[in-house]
Design an enzyme around this catalytic site. Structure first.
Site, PDB file in Angstrom:
ATOM      1  N   PRO A  42       0.692  -1.144  -0.230  1.00  0.00           N
ATOM      2  CA  PRO A  42       0.042   0.095  -0.028  1.00  0.00           C
ATOM      3  C   PRO A  42       1.025   1.079  -0.131  1.00  0.00           C
ATOM      4  CG  PRO A  42      -0.717  -1.604   1.640  1.00  0.00           C
ATOM      5  CD  PRO A  42       0.517  -1.876   1.152  1.00  0.00           C
ATOM      6  N   ASP A 194      51.946  -0.313 -22.219  1.00  0.00           N
ATOM      7  CA  ASP A 194      52.469   0.976 -22.799  1.00  0.00           C
ATOM      8  C   ASP A 194      53.756   1.538 -21.845  1.00  0.00           C
ATOM      9  OD1 ASP A 194      51.066   1.729 -24.701  1.00  0.00           O
ATOM     10  OD2 ASP A 194      49.762   3.116 -23.630  1.00  0.00           O
ATOM     11  N   LYS A 216      55.868   3.751 -26.555  1.00  0.00           N
ATOM     12  CA  LYS A 216      56.495   4.649 -27.418  1.00  0.00           C
ATOM     13  C   LYS A 216      56.821   5.751 -26.405  1.00  0.00           C
ATOM     14  CE  LYS A 216      52.753   3.905 -30.876  1.00  0.00           C
ATOM     15  NZ  LYS A 216      51.887   3.005 -30.212  1.00  0.00           N
ATOM     16  N   GLY A 248      46.963   6.823 -18.461  1.00  0.00           N
ATOM     17  CA  GLY A 248      45.861   7.564 -18.471  1.00  0.00           C
ATOM     18  C   GLY A 248      44.554   6.885 -18.784  1.00  0.00           C
ATOM     19  N   ASP A 249      43.595   7.542 -19.859  1.00  0.00           N
ATOM     20  CA  ASP A 249      42.569   6.673 -20.165  1.00  0.00           C
ATOM     21  C   ASP A 249      42.735   6.294 -21.718  1.00  0.00           C
ATOM     22  OD1 ASP A 249      39.168   6.694 -19.638  1.00  0.00           O
ATOM     23  OD2 ASP A 249      39.552   7.265 -21.810  1.00  0.00           O
ATOM     24  N   THR A 277      42.449  10.100 -16.419  1.00  0.00           N
ATOM     25  CA  THR A 277      43.339  11.075 -17.355  1.00  0.00           C
ATOM     26  C   THR A 277      44.290  11.889 -16.993  1.00  0.00           C
ATOM     27  OG1 THR A 277      43.328  12.097 -19.568  1.00  0.00           O
ATOM     28  CG2 THR A 277      41.457  12.420 -17.877  1.00  0.00           C
ATOM     29  N   MET A 326      51.241  15.631 -24.284  1.00  0.00           N
ATOM     30  CA  MET A 326      52.446  15.387 -25.461  1.00  0.00           C
ATOM     31  C   MET A 326      52.869  16.682 -26.330  1.00  0.00           C
ATOM     32  SD  MET A 326      50.679  11.967 -26.867  1.00  0.00           S
ATOM     33  CE  MET A 326      49.281  12.643 -27.067  1.00  0.00           C
ATOM     34  N   GLY A 355      53.820  13.637 -13.789  1.00  0.00           N
ATOM     35  CA  GLY A 355      52.776  13.790 -12.547  1.00  0.00           C
ATOM     36  C   GLY A 355      52.454  12.562 -11.868  1.00  0.00           C
TER      37      GLY A 355
END
Length: 405
Positions: A42, A194, A216, A248-249, A277, A326, A355
């Site tokens: 109810p 990476d 890279k 990062g992302d 990121t 970059m 960072g």
């Protein structure tokens, strides 16, 4: 003694009798598993009413009846009346409908496990004798912490369909890798890594995991992107779980879209695990808010490979924060082009190297001098360049920071 089973509730009708706190808490789990939920009561909580208004579930605003169990696949009996719950549990048993009796678990045919999800693996803990919810939750949380900490090898033991998991590892500090990202690494047969990001985490992988470094640097691309795509697909087609560990992302200048396209073209299953990121997290780590009320209300993220692109120059002229990834090599050209276009030569700039790592360093200066200062101090990639008033030293301590509008 209670037996242990896993139930697939996707698309199956689940009846929830009652609309109070217990019903509210538990029905969210049914919804998350894709169940077709019907709430009968109810009155219901604000959460249930909101879910019903969004058509996430059906709410029948009346007292529950035994006939409501007809056609159900599962039932949660959570009314405020223990006798009603017991009567419904008896009827559910007659209909062979699985049910949880929230008043007395011993009177139901099922119990809700305290669960945690770790990628494609779920862990559930239940009491086999007298119910003890606080105890099972404590055990669940302890096990989940060990699994999410990467201390359990989650690789498949039986052959299965291969897949690729793109994992954003964040800006560098391993503590900024997401929980799902850490889980994915525990599932990996192969890790394609990476050069940047939380690569230190690789040392914690089991010895049997194949690690392929395709990283890279600005002047060295040892493995072309086409070869990386081929590697991911080939290993997955061998039936392996392949983690593509990216800094990062994956979708922020990470070529993750190209790798997903390669998987789609080859019919390979894939998953994308977003990462923190560096464009946003690295400035934050050194106390630079990329947006600040009264200072900058918008952000443009670009890459040094694009040079002094018109959109970036326009953003600077409009007072937006411009973030360049970059961009160490391109910094002189970007600065001179911006000034030539009318950007204030005294605009603050901060260059943040490596960072969130132990090698982090911040170099500051006005737009007209930042290229010279960066050269004299030996600034090197990887670095995030912040251009705009938010990069002014002492911004957060100034009266403008947080000023009401």
């Amino acid at each position: 003694m209670t037996s242990l089973f896993g139930l697939d509730l996707r698309g199956k009708r689940v009846v929830v009798a009652g609309g109070g706190k217990v019903a509210t808490r538990r029905l969210r789990r049914f919804l998350s598993e894709g169940a077709d939920v019907v709430v009968i009561a109810p009155e219901v909580s604000e959460d249930i009413e909101r879910l019903a208004s969004h058509h996430d579930l059906e709410w029948r605003r009346r007292e529950v009846e035994e006939a409501d169990l007809d056609g159900a696949w599962f039932a949660l009996l959570a009314t405020n009346d223990a006798d009603v719950n017991a009567r419904l549990a008896a009827r559910a048993a007659e209909l062979r409908v699985w049910c949880i009796n929230a008043s007395d678990a011993s009177l139901g045919s099922a119990r809700a496990a305290a669960t945690s999800v770790h990628g494609d693996l779920g862990i559930g803990v239940i009491s086999l004798e007298s119910p003890d919810p606080a105890r099972v939750r404590a055990v669940r949380d302890a096990i989940a912490a060990v699994v999410d900490g990467g201390e359990v090898d989650l690789r498949r033991r039986r052959p299965g369909t291969g897949r690729v998991i793109l994992v954003g590892s964040g800006p560098g500090d391993a503590g900024l890798l997401t929980i799902r990202g850490r889980q994915a690494l525990s599932e990996a047969d192969v890790v394609v890594s990476d050069r940047l990001g939380s690569t230190a985490i690789l040392s914690t992988l089991p010895y049997g995991v194949e690690v392929v470094n395709v990283g890279k640097s600005p002047d060295n691309h040892p493995v072309p992107q086409a070869e990386i795509n081929k590697l991911l697909v080939e290993r997955a087609l061998e039936g392996k779980t392949v983690v593509r560990l990216k800094g990062g992302d994956p979708f922020v200048f990470g070529r993750g879209g190209e790798e997903v396209n390669a998987c789609l073209s080859a019919g390979v299953e894939y998953e994308v695990v977003p990462g923190i990121t560096s464009a946003l997290s690295v400035p934050a780590s050194v106390g630079i808010p990329v947006t600040q009320r009264g200072v900058a209300a918008s952000v443009l993220i670009t890459t040094g490979h694009a040079g002094a692109e018109p959109a970036a120059i326009a953003a600077m002229l409009a007072g937006a924060t411009v973030l360049v990834l970059m961009g160490v090599t391109a910094l002189p050209g970007i600065a001179s082009a911006a000034i030539a276009a009318g950007v204030d030569a005294t605009t603050p700039v901060a260059v943040i190297e490596s960072g969130t790592t132990v090698h982090e360093r911040v170099t500051r200066g006005p737009l007209e001098d930042i290229a010279r200062i960066a050269s004299e101090t030996g600034v090197k990639p990887p670095a995030v360049i912040v251009i705009g008033e938010v990069a002014r030293p002492g911004l957060l301590a100034s009266p403008i920071a947080g000023t009401p509008t």
